[in-house]
Enzyme design. Structure first.
Site, PDB file in Angstrom:
ATOM      1  N   ALA A  14       0.828  -1.209   0.000  1.00  0.00           N
ATOM      2  CA  ALA A  14       0.000   0.000   0.000  1.00  0.00           C
ATOM      3  C   ALA A  14       0.864   1.261   0.000  1.00  0.00           C
ATOM      4  O   ALA A  14       0.646   2.179  -0.807  1.00  0.00           O
ATOM      5  CB  ALA A  14      -0.926  -0.014   1.214  1.00  0.00           C
ATOM      6  N   ARG A  24       4.555   9.596 -10.014  1.00  0.00           N
ATOM      7  CA  ARG A  24       4.241   9.643 -11.457  1.00  0.00           C
ATOM      8  C   ARG A  24       3.569  10.951 -11.836  1.00  0.00           C
ATOM      9  O   ARG A  24       3.666  11.397 -12.967  1.00  0.00           O
ATOM     10  CB  ARG A  24       3.295   8.492 -11.832  1.00  0.00           C
ATOM     11  CG  ARG A  24       3.987   7.157 -11.909  1.00  0.00           C
ATOM     12  CD  ARG A  24       2.944   6.077 -11.951  1.00  0.00           C
ATOM     13  NE  ARG A  24       2.440   5.930 -13.310  1.00  0.00           N
ATOM     14  CZ  ARG A  24       2.704   4.883 -14.074  1.00  0.00           C
ATOM     15  NH1 ARG A  24       3.461   3.918 -13.609  1.00  0.00           N
ATOM     16  NH2 ARG A  24       2.220   4.787 -15.277  1.00  0.00           N
ATOM     17  N   CYS A  47       2.800 -12.840   0.038  1.00  0.00           N
ATOM     18  CA  CYS A  47       1.996 -13.931  -0.521  1.00  0.00           C
ATOM     19  C   CYS A  47       2.886 -15.080  -0.997  1.00  0.00           C
ATOM     20  O   CYS A  47       2.451 -16.226  -1.086  1.00  0.00           O
ATOM     21  CB  CYS A  47       1.166 -13.431  -1.701  1.00  0.00           C
ATOM     22  SG  CYS A  47       0.354 -11.850  -1.382  1.00  0.00           S
ATOM     23  N   ARG A  75      13.369   8.910  -7.485  1.00  0.00           N
ATOM     24  CA  ARG A  75      13.334  10.039  -6.541  1.00  0.00           C
ATOM     25  C   ARG A  75      12.328   9.805  -5.411  1.00  0.00           C
ATOM     26  O   ARG A  75      11.599  10.702  -4.992  1.00  0.00           O
ATOM     27  CB  ARG A  75      13.050  11.361  -7.278  1.00  0.00           C
ATOM     28  CG  ARG A  75      13.994  11.627  -8.438  1.00  0.00           C
ATOM     29  CD  ARG A  75      15.430  11.844  -7.959  1.00  0.00           C
ATOM     30  NE  ARG A  75      15.562  13.034  -7.145  1.00  0.00           N
ATOM     31  CZ  ARG A  75      15.871  14.232  -7.621  1.00  0.00           C
ATOM     32  NH1 ARG A  75      16.110  14.397  -8.902  1.00  0.00           N
ATOM     33  NH2 ARG A  75      15.979  15.266  -6.823  1.00  0.00           N
ATOM     34  N   VAL A  84       8.597   4.197  12.647  1.00  0.00           N
ATOM     35  CA  VAL A  84       7.884   5.389  13.124  1.00  0.00           C
ATOM     36  C   VAL A  84       7.240   5.029  14.464  1.00  0.00           C
ATOM     37  O   VAL A  84       6.536   4.023  14.577  1.00  0.00           O
ATOM     38  CB  VAL A  84       6.823   5.848  12.101  1.00  0.00           C
ATOM     39  CG1 VAL A  84       6.010   7.012  12.650  1.00  0.00           C
ATOM     40  CG2 VAL A  84       7.496   6.245  10.788  1.00  0.00           C
ATOM     41  N   ASP A 283      -3.881  -3.068   4.625  1.00  0.00           N
ATOM     42  CA  ASP A 283      -4.384  -3.914   5.715  1.00  0.00           C
ATOM     43  C   ASP A 283      -4.739  -3.154   6.994  1.00  0.00           C
ATOM     44  O   ASP A 283      -5.402  -3.691   7.870  1.00  0.00           O
ATOM     45  CB  ASP A 283      -3.325  -4.967   6.092  1.00  0.00           C
ATOM     46  CG  ASP A 283      -3.228  -6.088   5.077  1.00  0.00           C
ATOM     47  OD1 ASP A 283      -3.926  -6.030   4.053  1.00  0.00           O
ATOM     48  OD2 ASP A 283      -2.444  -7.030   5.326  1.00  0.00           O
ATOM     49  N   TRP A 434     -22.263 -27.125 -20.863  1.00  0.00           N
ATOM     50  CA  TRP A 434     -22.835 -26.239 -19.837  1.00  0.00           C
ATOM     51  C   TRP A 434     -21.740 -26.022 -18.794  1.00  0.00           C
ATOM     52  O   TRP A 434     -21.403 -26.932 -18.049  1.00  0.00           O
ATOM     53  CB  TRP A 434     -24.064 -26.876 -19.171  1.00  0.00           C
ATOM     54  CG  TRP A 434     -25.255 -26.914 -20.078  1.00  0.00           C
ATOM     55  CD1 TRP A 434     -25.668 -27.960 -20.841  1.00  0.00           C
ATOM     56  CD2 TRP A 434     -26.171 -25.846 -20.318  1.00  0.00           C
ATOM     57  NE1 TRP A 434     -26.784 -27.620 -21.550  1.00  0.00           N
ATOM     58  CE2 TRP A 434     -27.123 -26.313 -21.247  1.00  0.00           C
ATOM     59  CE3 TRP A 434     -26.289 -24.533 -19.846  1.00  0.00           C
ATOM     60  CZ2 TRP A 434     -28.167 -25.526 -21.709  1.00  0.00           C
ATOM     61  CZ3 TRP A 434     -27.334 -23.747 -20.308  1.00  0.00           C
ATOM     62  CH2 TRP A 434     -28.262 -24.246 -21.239  1.00  0.00           C
ATOM     63  N   ARG A 442     -28.346 -22.161 -12.696  1.00  0.00           N
ATOM     64  CA  ARG A 442     -29.657 -22.771 -13.007  1.00  0.00           C
ATOM     65  C   ARG A 442     -30.235 -23.458 -11.781  1.00  0.00           C
ATOM     66  O   ARG A 442     -31.413 -23.350 -11.480  1.00  0.00           O
ATOM     67  CB  ARG A 442     -29.456 -23.769 -14.151  1.00  0.00           C
ATOM     68  CG  ARG A 442     -30.584 -23.727 -15.148  1.00  0.00           C
ATOM     69  CD  ARG A 442     -30.244 -24.451 -16.406  1.00  0.00           C
ATOM     70  NE  ARG A 442     -29.708 -25.789 -16.151  1.00  0.00           N
ATOM     71  CZ  ARG A 442     -28.943 -26.449 -17.012  1.00  0.00           C
ATOM     72  NH1 ARG A 442     -28.615 -25.894 -18.153  1.00  0.00           N
ATOM     73  NH2 ARG A 442     -28.500 -27.644 -16.740  1.00  0.00           N
TER      74      ARG A 442
HETATM   75  C1  LIG Z   1       1.910 -15.703   4.170  1.00  0.00           C
HETATM   76  C2  LIG Z   1       1.007 -14.718   3.497  1.00  0.00           C
HETATM   77  C3  LIG Z   1       0.374 -15.054   2.310  1.00  0.00           C
HETATM   78  C4  LIG Z   1      -0.472 -14.140   1.686  1.00  0.00           C
HETATM   79  N1  LIG Z   1      -1.086 -14.494   0.515  1.00  0.00           N
HETATM   80  C5  LIG Z   1      -1.904 -13.591  -0.112  1.00  0.00           C
HETATM   81  C6  LIG Z   1      -2.530 -13.909  -1.355  1.00  0.00           C
HETATM   82  O1  LIG Z   1      -2.326 -15.018  -1.894  1.00  0.00           O
HETATM   83  N2  LIG Z   1      -3.319 -12.977  -1.937  1.00  0.00           N
HETATM   84  C7  LIG Z   1      -3.530 -11.735  -1.373  1.00  0.00           C
HETATM   85  O2  LIG Z   1      -4.252 -10.903  -1.964  1.00  0.00           O
HETATM   86  N3  LIG Z   1      -2.943 -11.406  -0.201  1.00  0.00           N
HETATM   87  C8  LIG Z   1      -2.154 -12.294   0.436  1.00  0.00           C
HETATM   88  N4  LIG Z   1      -1.552 -11.965   1.631  1.00  0.00           N
HETATM   89  C9  LIG Z   1      -1.863 -10.654   2.236  1.00  0.00           C
HETATM   90  C10 LIG Z   1      -0.973  -9.551   1.682  1.00  0.00           C
HETATM   91  O3  LIG Z   1       0.373  -9.896   1.806  1.00  0.00           O
HETATM   92  C11 LIG Z   1      -1.274  -8.279   2.458  1.00  0.00           C
HETATM   93  O4  LIG Z   1      -2.641  -7.996   2.356  1.00  0.00           O
HETATM   94  C12 LIG Z   1      -0.483  -7.102   1.922  1.00  0.00           C
HETATM   95  O5  LIG Z   1       0.886  -7.307   2.073  1.00  0.00           O
HETATM   96  C13 LIG Z   1      -0.909  -5.833   2.665  1.00  0.00           C
HETATM   97  O6  LIG Z   1      -0.108  -4.785   2.242  1.00  0.00           O
HETATM   98  P1  LIG Z   1       0.090  -3.518   3.190  1.00  0.00           P
HETATM   99  O7  LIG Z   1       1.046  -2.635   2.471  1.00  0.00           O
HETATM  100  O8  LIG Z   1      -1.222  -2.980   3.602  1.00  0.00           O
HETATM  101  O9  LIG Z   1       0.725  -4.105   4.518  1.00  0.00           O
HETATM  102  P2  LIG Z   1       2.092  -4.892   4.726  1.00  0.00           P
HETATM  103  O10 LIG Z   1       2.441  -5.693   3.544  1.00  0.00           O
HETATM  104  O11 LIG Z   1       1.967  -5.579   6.038  1.00  0.00           O
HETATM  105  O12 LIG Z   1       3.140  -3.725   4.859  1.00  0.00           O
HETATM  106  C14 LIG Z   1       3.162  -2.857   5.937  1.00  0.00           C
HETATM  107  C15 LIG Z   1       4.601  -2.500   6.188  1.00  0.00           C
HETATM  108  O13 LIG Z   1       4.634  -1.495   7.180  1.00  0.00           O
HETATM  109  C16 LIG Z   1       5.768  -1.724   7.997  1.00  0.00           C
HETATM  110  N5  LIG Z   1       5.506  -1.034   9.253  1.00  0.00           N
HETATM  111  C17 LIG Z   1       4.534  -1.293  10.160  1.00  0.00           C
HETATM  112  N6  LIG Z   1       4.580  -0.423  11.176  1.00  0.00           N
HETATM  113  C18 LIG Z   1       5.600   0.420  10.899  1.00  0.00           C
HETATM  114  C19 LIG Z   1       6.132   1.544  11.578  1.00  0.00           C
HETATM  115  N7  LIG Z   1       5.624   1.962  12.724  1.00  0.00           N
HETATM  116  N8  LIG Z   1       7.184   2.175  11.026  1.00  0.00           N
HETATM  117  C20 LIG Z   1       7.713   1.752   9.847  1.00  0.00           C
HETATM  118  N9  LIG Z   1       7.251   0.686   9.171  1.00  0.00           N
HETATM  119  C21 LIG Z   1       6.191   0.044   9.684  1.00  0.00           C
HETATM  120  C22 LIG Z   1       5.835  -3.221   8.105  1.00  0.00           C
HETATM  121  O14 LIG Z   1       7.138  -3.658   8.446  1.00  0.00           O
HETATM  122  C23 LIG Z   1       5.408  -3.674   6.713  1.00  0.00           C
HETATM  123  O15 LIG Z   1       6.507  -3.888   5.848  1.00  0.00           O
HETATM  124  C24 LIG Z   1      -0.688 -12.866   2.269  1.00  0.00           C
HETATM  125  C25 LIG Z   1      -0.052 -12.516   3.455  1.00  0.00           C
HETATM  126  C26 LIG Z   1       0.789 -13.424   4.073  1.00  0.00           C
HETATM  127  C27 LIG Z   1       1.463 -13.030   5.361  1.00  0.00           C
END
Ligand SMILES: Cc1cc2nc3c(=O)[nH]c(=O)nc-3n(C[C@H](O)[C@H](O)[C@H](O)COP(=O)(O)OP(=O)(O)OC[C@H]3O[C@@H](n4cnc5c(N)ncnc54)[C@H](O)[C@@H]3O)c2cc1C
Length: 450
Positions: A14, A24, A47, A75, A84, A283, A434, A442
């Site tokens: 995210a 961009r 994942c 950049r 944080v 998330d 089908w 159906r």
């Molecule tokens: C084993 C596994 C399998 C998965 N398989 C799937 C799948 O098949 N399909 C699917 O759609 N999704 C899957 N997921 C879910 C997917 O990985 C997550 O939904 C996605 O990574 C969420 O992205 P995000 O950026 O919101 O959070 P995250 O990927 O959790 O990234 C958040 C980041 O913030 C960092 N962070 C947190 N707090 C702080 C702080 N205070 N300061 C600095 N950094 C911080 C963390 O270290 C982390 O790197 C899977 C997840 C796991 C664990």
């Protein structure tokens, strides 16, 4: 006007999607971007961890889409190993810790993308080695290292999709695996009758699946785990993997006074903005479930990427919205594919729907065609309107991705009657004349009439 300063908390799906999209649209003379990631990696695929642990794919480099060096060429400054620890909305600053050093950074715009926190019950808090979550590439690396000396027994706690994927990975590594789940069936995101098919496949892999069982403690011998204690006996374990689900990681946002919703995640508007200049994605947020009409926490990478993109476009001066989710998810256990969209029966009950269900058995290809294998499809349709509320598929080759047609139908509020006439592709190598989707629609239509 001077350069606007964007700070991003969280360097994965995210956060870095938001940063990339904002860049961009706005050049470095207009927008400075600084991202903090407490771990060692950016833009990684969590994942892929089960497949890396299982030896199906390489890692960790192969699971990284973009590293800090690559971002720097665009950049975007990313600092790994930087956590944080506080947000001050009045002063527009964040407090950052890097090792023993703590400092403050000011921002004009902030993206909160801190992801989710794995559920870790008190019994899992042990200094002993051998107990792992699987949330980050660091977790995956630590688990692989622990497995290297040839550990023999593993217990996976939690039978959701991550627990099931990890159980399979450990079998691939040659371990004797027990999967413990407190519900009557694994994969409670599908209905119990469909979960029973998953249970059969899990057991078929040689995994000792114990359902209706609750873990209460770990046994350790000093520095390493030895067994898992449950209400139905003690199970030996050289390694324990936790797959107990996740909660939105909102602690910092909450402490700063940002609003949380009933699903536990940060509340954003359609443009992913929480409040003026404060954005959230992934998330750590709650989303609108388009079928239940309610807020939900659906922690999936597919949503995190889209939400981050939306936030970044808006920060960059464009306009984009995230319209919500319909609950689509897909996974596999060995060669058994499992998928769902819309609402399960439990979710439809909770939302107050009255509905019928229809379950059919069909095949992925024409019955006479080589490679034809069975698949089960279940659909839920609303009484009265006939609207498709949800669908679930369990089958083998080419079964699960059929869920996408159902997802489009749910998204567009189609009725099962409309679905019976869909112009879906047919040729013997791809479907029976089908398609299972049409047969299921159906049967649901008949159930509505009955
Ligand atoms: C084993 C596994 C399998 C998965 N398989 C799937 C799948 O098949 N399909 C699917 O759609 N999704 C899957 N997921 C879910 C997917 O990985 C997550 O939904 C996605 O990574 C969420 O992205 P995000 O950026 O919101 O959070 P995250 O990927 O959790 O990234 C958040 C980041 O913030 C960092 N962070 C947190 N707090 C702080 C702080 N205070 N300061 C600095 N950094 C911080 C963390 O270290 C982390 O790197 C899977 C997840 C796991 C664990």
């Amino acid at each position: 006007m001077g350069v606007v300063r964007l700070i991003v908390i969280g360097g994965d799906a995210a956060g870095m999607s938001a940063a990339s999209q904002a860049r961009r649209r706005r050049g470095p003379d207009d927008l400075e971007i600084l991202a903090f990631e407490r771990g060692d990696y950016t833009s990684y695929s969590a994942c892929g961890i089960p497949y890396w642990v299982g030896g199906l794919v390489d890692g960790p480099e192969a699971l990284i889409a973009r590293d800090p060096e690559r971002f720097r060429t665009h950049r975007i400054e990313v600092r790994t190993g930087h956590e944080v620890t506080g947000i001050d909305l009045d002063k527009r600053t964040v407090t950052v810790r890097a090792g023993s050093h703590t400092f403050e950074e000011g921002f004009d715009q902030l993206v909160y993308a801190a992801g989710a926190t794995p559920v870790r019950p008190p019994w899992a808090d042990t200094p002993a080695g051998g107990v792992f979550g699987v949330q980050t590439l660091g977790d995956g690396a630590a688990l692989r290292e622990w497995l290297a000396p040839g550990r023999k027994t593993a217990v996976v706690v939690g039978g959701g999709y991550i627990g099931v994927e990890m159980a399979e990975a450990l079998v691939r590594r040659g371990l004797t695996v027990t999967l413990v789940e407190k519900a009557p069936q694994p994969m409670s995101t599908v209905d119990p009758d469909m979960g029973a098919l998953v249970a059969e496949a899990v057991r078929g892999l040689g995994i000792d699946l114990r359902t209706g069982v609750t873990v209460s403690a770990l046994e350790t011998d000093g520095d390493r785990v030895r067994a898992v204690v449950t209400d139905a006996g003690t199970i030996p374990a050289d390694v324990v993997v936790l797959g107990l689900g996740v909660r939105p990681n909102t602690a910092l946002a909450e402490a700063a006074g940002l609003p949380l919703g009933p699903a536990g995640g940060l509340v954003t508007d359609l443009r992913q903005q929480v409040t003026d200049g404060i954005w959230a994605a992934g998330d750590c947020t709650q989303v609108l479930h388009r079928v239940s009409g309610r807020p939900a926490h659906v922690p999936l990478g597919t949503h995190a990427n889209k939400q981050g993109r939306v936030a970044g476009i808006n920060i960059g001066g464009g306009y984009a919205t995230f319209p919500g989710v319909v609950g689509t998810a897909i996974t596999k256990i060995c060669d058994l594919e499992v998928a769902r969209t819309g609402l399960s029966s439990r979710e439809a009950d909770a939302a107050g729907y009255r509905y019928v269900t229809a379950t059919i058995e069909s095949t992925n290809r024409a019955g006479y065609f080589p490679g034809a294998v069975p698949m089960t499809v279940k659909v839920l349709a609303e009484r009265g309107t006939g609207k498709l509320l949800g669908a679930q598929i369990v089958g083998r080759t080419e079964a699960a991705k059929r869920i996408d047609a159902f997802a489009v139908a749910v998204w567009n509020r189609m009725t099962v009657t409309e679905m019976t006439s869909l112009d879906l592709g047919y040729a013997p190598p791809y479907a029976p004349v089908w398609d299972p989707i049409l047969i299921a629609a159906r049967k649901a239509e008949q159930a509505l009439r009955g």
